[in-house]
Scaffold this motif. Structure first.
Motif, PDB file in Angstrom:
ATOM      1  N   PRO A 128     145.583  10.811  47.755  1.00 32.99           N
ATOM      2  CA  PRO A 128     145.082  11.517  49.070  1.00 32.99           C
ATOM      3  C   PRO A 128     143.712  11.069  49.201  1.00 32.99           C
ATOM      4  O   PRO A 128     142.970  10.801  48.487  1.00 32.99           O
ATOM      5  CB  PRO A 128     145.366  13.098  48.828  1.00 32.99           C
TER       6      PRO A 128
ATOM      7  N   THR B 137     147.020  15.679  51.449  1.00 28.57           N
ATOM      8  CA  THR B 137     147.584  14.960  52.473  1.00 28.57           C
ATOM      9  C   THR B 137     148.934  14.117  52.128  1.00 28.57           C
ATOM     10  O   THR B 137     149.584  13.748  52.853  1.00 28.57           O
ATOM     11  CB  THR B 137     146.630  13.608  53.080  1.00 28.57           C
TER      12      THR B 137
ATOM     13  N   HIS C 299     150.809  20.112  47.336  1.00 28.69           N
ATOM     14  CA  HIS C 299     150.546  18.672  47.592  1.00 28.69           C
ATOM     15  C   HIS C 299     150.354  17.786  46.447  1.00 28.69           C
ATOM     16  O   HIS C 299     149.799  18.148  45.459  1.00 28.69           O
ATOM     17  CB  HIS C 299     149.233  18.560  48.607  1.00 28.69           C
TER      18      HIS C 299
ATOM     19  N   PHE D  93     144.903   8.380  53.169  1.00 35.75           N
ATOM     20  CA  PHE D  93     145.503   8.112  51.925  1.00 35.75           C
ATOM     21  C   PHE D  93     144.893   6.714  51.314  1.00 35.75           C
ATOM     22  O   PHE D  93     144.598   5.910  52.257  1.00 35.75           O
ATOM     23  CB  PHE D  93     146.945   8.049  51.698  1.00 35.75           C
TER      24      PHE D  93
END
Lengths: 264, 405
Positions: free
Chosen positions: B65, B82, B221, B260
Motif C-alpha cells: 500500500p 489502500t 486493509h 500502491f
C-alpha cells in the motif's frame, strides 16, 4: 695489509675545507699536504679549532674535501658519490671512536658482524660469524662474544669497536680519541693493542689531543689553524706494554681499575 | 644486504620496545579487528537476507500500500490503507497470469497454551500462502479455502512456537489462545534453520486471513498482497495488469499517482543488496579512518624511533650503510609493525566474530576477502606512513648523526 710497506695509503694534496657561506665562512683546512704510508702509526694532534676533526672526517670519507686532492689507496675521494664513499668506508676504513659507538643491546659478535652486512659482496652467514669471531680473538675478546656492551668494561667495549673496525680488512684504522674515555691503565692496554696491530702491518691514524698518546706512534702531525705546522717522526717511541707493566708495578694492588662494569 | 637480516633487525627493534610497539599497533589492531567483525557479521546477515529473499518464492510479486517513496518503500509498516481483501481477490480472479494472491495482515500478540505463554507474530494469509512461499509443512495440514471462507479458528505454527509453547511435543490438535480467542493447531511449519533470520522466521503463527482481519488484528486493509505469477516471463505483464486493475478499482484519475507499489522479488533483493552496499561503504569508511589514525600513530612512533636511534644510524652509515639500507631498515620496521597489528586485528576480529555469533546467535560468515584485504591494507599503511620517517633517517648526515646525543 702486510704487503708493500711504504706505499701511500693516504695522499692529501692542498686540501681545503670551508664551512658556511658568504660573510660567515669559516676555513677549517687551508691547504693540507699529507702523505701516509702503509705500516705507519700516525698521531694527528692540535688544539681544538685547528681543523683536526675536519681532517678526520675527510680522511674517514664522512665529508668531502673542498679544493685539493685526496687519494685513498689510489682512489680519488673528492669525486665520489655518497654511496660510493659509504662503500669506501666499508671496505677501506676502520673507525674507532672515543665513546665506542657500539650498538646497545646487541652482542659483541653482532656488533662486529655489522660492517660485513653492508659489504658490497655477499658474505655467507657462516663466513660472517667466522670472520667476526676471528676479529674478536685478535683483540683478545673471544670469550666475550655473547656479551652485550653494558656487560663489558670500557676497555672491552673499545676492543669490540676495534674488532668491528678490523673485520673488513681495512687499509687503515682511523681512531678518534680512542682513549679519551678510558683510565690510564686501560689506555695503555688499548694503545698496546694498536701498537701490536701496527706491528702486524696495519696502518693506524690516531687523532688525539693527549701528547702522551702520540709518543706511542711512529710519526706526529700537528695542525694549527687549518695547516700542518709540524710533521716529524717520533724520537724515542714508547712501548705501551712496558708502560702498562710499569703502571702495574707502581700500583701493586692492581685493583679493578680496568674492570668497571658500566662505562659510557 | 640480505633481506632476512633487515627483517631480523626490524623484528628485534620492535621486540625491544614491545609495549610501545603494541600500543602503536593498537590503532591498526582495533581498526582491522572491527572491520573483520563487522564485515563477517554483515556478510552473514546479507547471506541470510539473500536466502530469505529467494525464499519469498518463485515468480512472486509484492503489492504494497502507498506510493513508492524516494529511497525505497517501507515494507514493514503497511503505512497506508489502500489495499483491501477484495483487491487481492480481484487480482487473483481477474488476471489470468496470477495463480495465487494472499492478502497479508500481521499482528504481534501474546499466545497462551496451558500455563505457558509466548509473544509472537500472527500472520493472516490465504490458503495458498505456503505455496507462494514454497514453505513445506513438517506435520499436519495447511488450512484450506473453506477454512478461510468460514474464518475458522485454526492455525499453523512455526518451529519456535513448538519449542516455546509445546516444549517440542506434537502440537497438532491442541488449542492455543490469543487474547481469549481459541485457535486449533492444524499444522507445523518446517524450520528455517538456527540462524538470526531463521529463528525470526520460525517465530510465527499463520491463520486464515479472514480470521486474522476480523478476530485478531481488527484491521480491514492488507499490509501487503503476496502474488504468485505462473511463469517468470509473465512477470512484467502481470505487473502491468495488476497496476491497471488496482488503478481502476481505486478509481484513480490519469493524473493521479498510484496509491500502491508493485515490486518483484528481484527488486526487493536489489533493495537488500543496496542496503548492504551502503553498509559496506560505511564499514569501508570506518576502516579508512581507523587505518588513517593507525597509520599516523605508526608514523609518529617511527619518527620518535629515528630520533632515538640517530646515533645507531650514524654508526651504521660510518661503517658503510647506504641511505637505501637505512631506508629499507626503517621501512621494514614500519611495515612489520603495521602487518603485525593487522594480523593481531584479524585474530581479534575472528575471535570477536565467533563470540558474537555464538552468544548472540547471529549468523556470521568469515569473509576471506576481508581478511586478505585487511592484511594488504595494513601492509600498505605501513609503507605509506613508514616512508617519510625512513626517508628522514636515510638522509641523515653521518657526521651529525654520530655526534647526536
Amino acid at each position: 695489509m702486510t704487503d708493500q710497506a711504504g706505499e701511500a695509503v693516504v695522499a692529501l694534496e692542498g686540501v681545503h675545507k670551508t664551512y658556511g657561506s658568504g660573510g660567515s665562512r669559516v676555513a677549517a683546512l687551508r691547504g693540507v699536504d699529507l702523505m701516509i704510508r702503509r705500516g705507519e702509526m700516525l698521531a694527528v694532534m692540535g688544539p681544538s679549532g685547528s681543523g683536526k676533526s675536519t681532517l678526520m672526517n675527510i680522511l674517514g670519507c664522512l665529508d668531502r674535501p673542498g679544493p685539493g686532492r685526496y687519494l685513498l689507496d689510489g682512489v680519488d675521494v673528492a669525486r665520489l658519490s655518497r654511496d660510493k664513499r659509504a662503500d669506501l668506508r666499508n671496505r677501506k676504513l676502520g673507525f674507532v671512536f672515543q665513546d665506542f659507538h657500539l650498538l646497545s643491546r646487541t652482542s659483541a659478535l653482532e656488533n662486529v658482524e655489522m660492517p660485513m652486512l653492508y659489504h658490497p659482496d655477499r658474505i655467507t652467514r657462516r663466513e660472517l660469524r667466522r670472520r667476526a669471531e676471528e676479529a674478536l680473538e685478535r683483540v683478545g675478546l673471544a670469550d666475550r662474544a655473547r656479551h652485550h656492551p653494558n656487560q663489558l668494561s670500557g676497555g672491552q667495549q673499545q676492543r669490540v669497536a676495534i674488532a668491528r673496525a678490523l673485520v673488513n680488512n681495512p687499509a687503515f684504522l682511523l681512531a678518534d680519541e680512542p682513549t679519551g674515555n678510558l683510565d690510564t691503565r686501560t689506555s695503555f692496554e688499548i694503545m698496546d693493542l694498536f701498537q701490536e696491530l701496527n706491528k702486524e702491518g696495519l696502518t693506524v691514524i690516531l687523532v688525539t689531543h693527549e701528547p702522551e698518546m702520540s709518543r706511542f706512534c711512529s710519526r706526529v702531525v700537528v695542525l694549527r689553524d687549518g695547516r700542518v705546522v709540524r710533521d716529524e717522526p717520533v724520537a724515542g717511541r714508547q712501548s705501551a706494554k712496558e708502560l702498562r707493566d710499569a703502571f702495574d708495578r707502581e700500583h701493586p694492588v692492581g685493583e679493578t681499575l680496568s674492570e668497571p662494569s658500566e662505562a659510557s | 644486504m640480505k633481506f632476512l637480516i633487515v627483517f631480523r633487525i626490524a623484528l628485534r627493534a620492535i621486540g625491544r620496545n614491545l609495549m610501545r610497539s603494541l600500543l602503536t599497533a593498537l590503532g591498526i589492531i582495533i581498526g582491522v579487528g572491527a572491520v573483520i567483525t563487522m564485515v563477517s557479521l554483515g556478510e552473514g546477515a546479507r547471506a541470510e537476507v539473500e536466502e530469505q529473499v529467494s525464499r519469498l518464492g518463485q515468480n512472486v510479486v509484492l503489492v504494497f500500500p502507498g506510493a513508492r517513496q524516494l529511497g525505497g518503500v517501507s515494507i514493514g509498516g503497511g503505512s497506508a490503507n489502500t489495499l483491501t481483501v477484495e483487491d487481492a481477490r480481484a487480482i487473483r480472479e481477474e488476471i489470468p497470469e496470477v495463480v495465487a494472491a494472499s492478502p497479508e495482515v500481521r499482528s504481534q500478540r501474546q499466545v497462551v497454551y496451558g500455563n505457558r505463554n509466548w509473544f509472537t507474530r500472527i500472520y493472516g494469509q490465504s490458503a495458498d500462502y505456503l505455496q507462494i512461499r514454497q514453505w513445506p509443512l513438517e506435520a499436519g495440514r495447511m488450512f484450506d479455502e473453506e477454512d478461510v471462507a468460514l474464518a475458522r479458528q485454526v492455525c499453523v505454527v512455526g518451529q519456535t512456537i513448538v519449542d516455546e509453547l509445546f516444549e517440542g511435543t506434537d502440537p497438532v490438535g491442541e488449542t492455543i489462545r490469543v487474547r481469549g480467542l481459541p485457535l486449533t493447531v492444524i499444522g507445523v511449519l518446517s524450520s528455517k534453520g538456527m540462524s538470526l533470520m531463521g529463528s525470526v522466521q520460525d517465530d510465527i503463527i499463520i491463520v486464515p486471513y479472514t480470521t486474522g482481519f476480523q478476530r485478531i488484528s481488527g484491521r480491514s486493509h492488507a499490509m501487503v498482497i503476496n502474488v504468485q505469477v505462473y511463469d517468470a516471463d509473465a512477470m512484467d505483464i502481470a505487473r502491468l495488469k495488476i497496476t491497471d486493475l488496482l488503478r481502476e478499482r481505486h478509481r484513480l484519475a490519469p493524473d493521479q499517482d498510484d496509491d500502491f507499489t508493485v515490486q518483484t522479488q528481484e527488486e526487493v533483493a536489489a533493495m537488500a543488496t543496496e542496503t548492504s552496499r551502503v553498509m559496506t561503504a560505511l564499514l569501508a569508511s570506518i576502516a579508512g579512518v581507523s587505518m588513517l589514525v593507525g597509520g599516523i600513530g605508526i608514523m609518529n612512533i617511527m619518527l620518535v624511533s629515528v630520533t632515538e636511534r640517530t646515533r645507531e644510524i650514524g654508526i651504521r652509515m660510518a661503517v658503510g650503510a647506504h641511505g637505501k639500507h637505512i631506508l629499507l631498515q626503517f621501512l621494514t620496521e614500519a611495515v612489520l609493525l603495521s602487518v603485525l597489528g593487522g594480523l593481531l586485528g584479524i585474530l581479534s576480529g575472528v575471535a570477536a566474530t565467533n563470540v558474537i555469533a555464538h552468544y548472540a546467535g547471529w549468523p556470521a560468515a568469515l569473509s576471506e576477502q576481508a581478511v586478505v584485504l585487511a592484511f594488504t591494507i595494513s601492509a600498505a599503511v605501513g609503507i605509506t606512513f613508514g616512508f617519510f620517517p625512513a626517508l628522514k633517517a636515510s638522509r641523515l648526515d653521518p657526521i651529525d648523526a654520530l655526534r647526536h646525543e
